[in-house]
Design a protein around this motif. Structure first.
Motif, PDB file in Angstrom:
ATOM      1  N   ASN A  36      -5.802  -3.230  -5.970  1.00  0.00           N
ATOM      2  CA  ASN A  36      -5.399  -1.854  -5.479  1.00  0.00           C
ATOM      3  C   ASN A  36      -6.492  -0.523  -6.517  1.00  0.00           C
ATOM      4  O   ASN A  36      -6.701   0.222  -6.049  1.00  0.00           O
ATOM      5  N   ALA A  37      -5.368  -0.692  -8.207  1.00  0.00           N
ATOM      6  CA  ALA A  37      -5.740   0.179  -9.075  1.00  0.00           C
ATOM      7  C   ALA A  37      -7.901   0.252  -9.105  1.00  0.00           C
ATOM      8  O   ALA A  37      -8.193   0.751  -9.617  1.00  0.00           O
ATOM      9  N   HIS A  38      -8.048  -0.611  -8.711  1.00  0.00           N
ATOM     10  CA  HIS A  38      -9.439  -0.478  -9.634  1.00  0.00           C
ATOM     11  C   HIS A  38     -10.745  -0.582  -8.175  1.00  0.00           C
ATOM     12  O   HIS A  38     -11.028   0.715  -8.380  1.00  0.00           O
ATOM     13  N   GLN A  39      -9.904  -0.687  -6.852  1.00  0.00           N
ATOM     14  CA  GLN A  39     -10.022   0.106  -6.129  1.00  0.00           C
ATOM     15  C   GLN A  39     -10.247   1.702  -5.792  1.00  0.00           C
ATOM     16  O   GLN A  39     -10.753   2.666  -5.690  1.00  0.00           O
ATOM     17  N   TRP A  40      -9.004   1.755  -6.463  1.00  0.00           N
ATOM     18  CA  TRP A  40      -8.846   3.349  -6.422  1.00  0.00           C
ATOM     19  C   TRP A  40      -9.568   4.098  -7.733  1.00  0.00           C
ATOM     20  O   TRP A  40     -10.028   4.843  -7.789  1.00  0.00           O
ATOM     21  N   GLU A  41      -9.911   3.774  -8.639  1.00  0.00           N
ATOM     22  CA  GLU A  41     -10.955   3.555  -9.778  1.00  0.00           C
ATOM     23  C   GLU A  41     -12.503   4.532  -9.071  1.00  0.00           C
ATOM     24  O   GLU A  41     -13.032   4.614  -9.659  1.00  0.00           O
ATOM     25  N   VAL A  43       0.684  -1.483  -0.001  1.00  0.00           N
ATOM     26  CA  VAL A  43       0.321  -0.011   0.335  1.00  0.00           C
ATOM     27  C   VAL A  43       0.998   1.342  -0.001  1.00  0.00           C
ATOM     28  O   VAL A  43       0.550   2.333  -0.081  1.00  0.00           O
ATOM     29  N   TRP A  44       2.869   1.262   0.528  1.00  0.00           N
ATOM     30  CA  TRP A  44       2.708   2.749   1.123  1.00  0.00           C
ATOM     31  C   TRP A  44       3.297   2.579  -0.917  1.00  0.00           C
ATOM     32  O   TRP A  44       3.812   3.418  -0.769  1.00  0.00           O
ATOM     33  N   VAL A  45       3.517   1.528  -1.477  1.00  0.00           N
ATOM     34  CA  VAL A  45       4.114   1.915  -3.027  1.00  0.00           C
ATOM     35  C   VAL A  45       3.405   2.663  -3.528  1.00  0.00           C
ATOM     36  O   VAL A  45       4.370   4.010  -4.511  1.00  0.00           O
ATOM     37  N   VAL A  46       2.337   2.841  -3.032  1.00  0.00           N
ATOM     38  CA  VAL A  46       1.280   3.807  -4.335  1.00  0.00           C
ATOM     39  C   VAL A  46       1.214   5.065  -3.406  1.00  0.00           C
ATOM     40  O   VAL A  46       1.224   6.039  -4.342  1.00  0.00           O
ATOM     41  N   ARG A  47       1.252   5.254  -2.447  1.00  0.00           N
ATOM     42  CA  ARG A  47       2.083   6.325  -1.503  1.00  0.00           C
ATOM     43  C   ARG A  47       3.145   7.164  -2.448  1.00  0.00           C
ATOM     44  O   ARG A  47       3.067   8.023  -2.312  1.00  0.00           O
ATOM     45  N   LEU A  48       4.236   6.340  -1.934  1.00  0.00           N
ATOM     46  CA  LEU A  48       5.471   6.856  -2.557  1.00  0.00           C
ATOM     47  C   LEU A  48       5.354   7.484  -4.209  1.00  0.00           C
ATOM     48  O   LEU A  48       5.719   8.027  -4.325  1.00  0.00           O
ATOM     49  N   ILE A  49       5.010   6.706  -4.988  1.00  0.00           N
ATOM     50  CA  ILE A  49       4.565   7.191  -6.232  1.00  0.00           C
ATOM     51  C   ILE A  49       3.751   8.383  -6.802  1.00  0.00           C
ATOM     52  O   ILE A  49       4.266   8.841  -7.222  1.00  0.00           O
ATOM     53  N   GLU A  50       2.943   8.670  -5.723  1.00  0.00           N
ATOM     54  CA  GLU A  50       2.144   9.774  -5.612  1.00  0.00           C
ATOM     55  C   GLU A  50       2.993  10.914  -5.395  1.00  0.00           C
ATOM     56  O   GLU A  50       2.910  12.477  -5.974  1.00  0.00           O
ATOM     57  N   ALA A  51       3.663  10.206  -4.591  1.00  0.00           N
ATOM     58  CA  ALA A  51       4.842  11.463  -3.676  1.00  0.00           C
ATOM     59  C   ALA A  51       6.004  11.746  -4.597  1.00  0.00           C
ATOM     60  O   ALA A  51       6.940  12.454  -4.125  1.00  0.00           O
ATOM     61  N   GLY A  52       6.410  11.310  -5.701  1.00  0.00           N
ATOM     62  CA  GLY A  52       7.126  12.014  -6.588  1.00  0.00           C
ATOM     63  C   GLY A  52       8.202  10.694  -6.910  1.00  0.00           C
ATOM     64  O   GLY A  52       9.063  10.879  -8.275  1.00  0.00           O
ATOM     65  N   HIS A  53       8.016   9.150  -6.607  1.00  0.00           N
ATOM     66  CA  HIS A  53       8.926   8.221  -6.559  1.00  0.00           C
ATOM     67  C   HIS A  53       8.537   7.467  -7.592  1.00  0.00           C
ATOM     68  O   HIS A  53       7.357   7.492  -8.115  1.00  0.00           O
ATOM     69  N   THR A  54       9.356   6.875  -8.524  1.00  0.00           N
ATOM     70  CA  THR A  54       8.907   5.808  -9.794  1.00  0.00           C
ATOM     71  C   THR A  54       8.765   4.516  -9.061  1.00  0.00           C
ATOM     72  O   THR A  54       9.296   4.519  -7.796  1.00  0.00           O
ATOM     73  N   PRO A  55       7.607   4.377  -9.932  1.00  0.00           N
ATOM     74  CA  PRO A  55       7.793   1.976  -9.641  1.00  0.00           C
ATOM     75  C   PRO A  55       8.900   2.026  -9.360  1.00  0.00           C
ATOM     76  O   PRO A  55       8.901   1.041  -7.664  1.00  0.00           O
TER      77      PRO A  55
END
Length: 271
Positions: free
Chosen positions: A231-236, A191-203
């Motif tokens: 997780n992508a479906h959930q955020w959609e 779950v943290w991975v997605v938050r890190l991407i949103e903060a500017g990290h690459t996957p």
């Protein structure tokens, strides 16, 4: 969905009186505006010491999250704030916690907070899952995947490591345990991975940070790919409820970026 936030002095007198039975009179107080799951949130400074108070109207559908937080609190790792009391009054359900007067975690690349968050997630992974009723990760994601059985496990999970749910001083503290869940140890760093991407990290960079938490390294690649897709479906779905919300647009795009990265990895693995 977030709920309307009231200031402390806008609460009914009976509600404030119920709190004062535990705290005594406030010397000073400051309303808290961050977070989305409370109808009131306030830092109070009293002669007995500081306390963080959060509350939800007793007739609100989200009031059950207050009971979840109260029930799980005795089993949380030492860095989590301790619950001091739980009370009701004037139509409100209220929790009083040890006050952690830290700053909201910074997830951007190069932030000194990142190793502290790794330490907090590792501490949580080392914490036994209590034998109490908890949410179940497989059940929570069953509508977003055809393989929810892949998301079973016996670890204690937070599942909402948004920056405002991690307060940092010399330590990172996981707060707001509204969704305590039983599931696999890899789930919180995932779950943290997605938050890190949103903060500017690459996957790739986000996964490198997540891999510093031991549980993430135990996940089978196909399981991570399935979770990234769910997780992508959930955020959609979350974005569809408020399509103009900019932060939900960003989170949906970040979840999609991780899903696409995981799909590419799976294709290379199968080739």
């Amino acid at each position: 969905m977030s709920m309307s936030r009231l200031a402390w002095h806008d609460l009914p007198a009976d509600t404030r009186a119920a709190v004062h039975e535990h705290t005594g009179p406030f010397l000073t107080s400051a309303d808290v505006t961050t977070g989305a799951n409370s109808g009131v949130a306030v830092k109070a400074y009293t002669s007995a010491g500081p306390v963080f108070i959060k509350g939800i109207p007793t007739d609100h559908r989200q009031v059950k999250t207050q009971r979840r937080e109260a029930d799980v609190n005795p089993y949380l790792p030492p860095s989590a704030p301790k619950l001091l009391w739980h009370t009701q009054g004037g139509g409100w359900d209220l929790l009083g916690f040890e006050l952690i007067d830290g700053s909201i975690a910074d997830y951007t690349p190069g932030s000194p907070d990142l190793p502290l968050v790794v330490a907090a997630l590792t501490e949580l992974a080392d914490t036994p899952c209590p034998d109490i009723p908890l949410l179940d990760l497989a059940d929570r994601y069953a509508s977003y995947t055809s393989t929810p059985e892949l998301f079973g496990g016996e670890a204690l999970l937070h599942t909402d490591v948004a920056p405002h749910n991690v307060l940092v001083d010399s330590t990172a503290h996981l707060i707001d345990w509204a969704w305590p869940t039983r599931g696999p140890a890899w789930a919180d760093p995932a779950v943290w991975v997605v938050r890190l991407i949103e903060a500017g990290h690459t996957p790739e960079q986000a996964e490198q940070w997540a891999a510093k938490v031991p549980g993430f390294r135990t996940a089978h690649p196909h399981v991570l790919a399935a979770f990234a897709d769910a997780n992508a479906h959930q955020w959609e779905e979350v974005r569809a409820l408020e399509p103009r919300s900019l932060w939900k647009q960003r989170m949906t795009a970040s979840a999609a970026a991780w899903r696409d990265h995981q799909r590419a990895l799976a294709l290379r693995t199968d080739a």
